[in-house]
Scaffold this active site. Sequence first.
Site, mmCIF file in Angstrom:
data_model
loop_
_atom_site.group_PDB
_atom_site.id
_atom_site.type_symbol
_atom_site.label_atom_id
_atom_site.label_comp_id
_atom_site.label_asym_id
_atom_site.label_seq_id
_atom_site.Cartn_x
_atom_site.Cartn_y
_atom_site.Cartn_z
ATOM 1 N N PHE A 181 0.807 -1.210 0.000
ATOM 2 C CA PHE A 181 0.000 0.000 0.000
ATOM 3 C C PHE A 181 0.846 1.268 0.000
ATOM 4 O O PHE A 181 0.615 2.162 -0.774
ATOM 5 C CB PHE A 181 -0.950 -0.002 1.199
ATOM 6 C CG PHE A 181 -2.025 -1.023 1.063
ATOM 7 C CD1 PHE A 181 -3.188 -0.726 0.398
ATOM 8 C CD2 PHE A 181 -1.860 -2.295 1.570
ATOM 9 C CE1 PHE A 181 -4.194 -1.675 0.247
ATOM 10 C CE2 PHE A 181 -2.851 -3.246 1.433
ATOM 11 C CZ PHE A 181 -4.018 -2.936 0.777
ATOM 12 N N SER A 182 1.794 1.379 0.885
ATOM 13 C CA SER A 182 2.604 2.585 0.957
ATOM 14 C C SER A 182 4.019 2.218 1.388
ATOM 15 O O SER A 182 4.204 1.549 2.394
ATOM 16 C CB SER A 182 2.016 3.577 1.960
ATOM 17 O OG SER A 182 2.893 4.674 2.120
#
Length: 108
Positions: free
Chosen positions: A62-63
């Site tokens: 995701f990040s």
Amino acid sequence: MSEARLERITHHFDERYVAPGKIAGCQITVVRAGHVAYYRSLGMMDRERQRPLDDDAIFRIFSMTKPIASVALMQLYERGLFQLTDPVHRYIPSGARSRWVRYSPTVR
């Protein structure tokens, strides 16, 4: 590298993270001199369906901003380019105007 010493990595992750359910599964790779010296897949790819983690599993990430920034800072720290006690404004001048709150476990 000793095979027995590398297997301690498997034992550690399985005992501390996978078995207690802190993480569903993980893959661990150790590379030495450009060659994979150790690789293991532990745990489940899908807990609900009880599917074990495959060696060719694809992970959704995701990040990555925090991990990349953290590794960069660790490398700079290892080179002695900053100290953990350095004031923030030394590197980010606008930080001199910021107010910081010191954590105290007794204040609620």
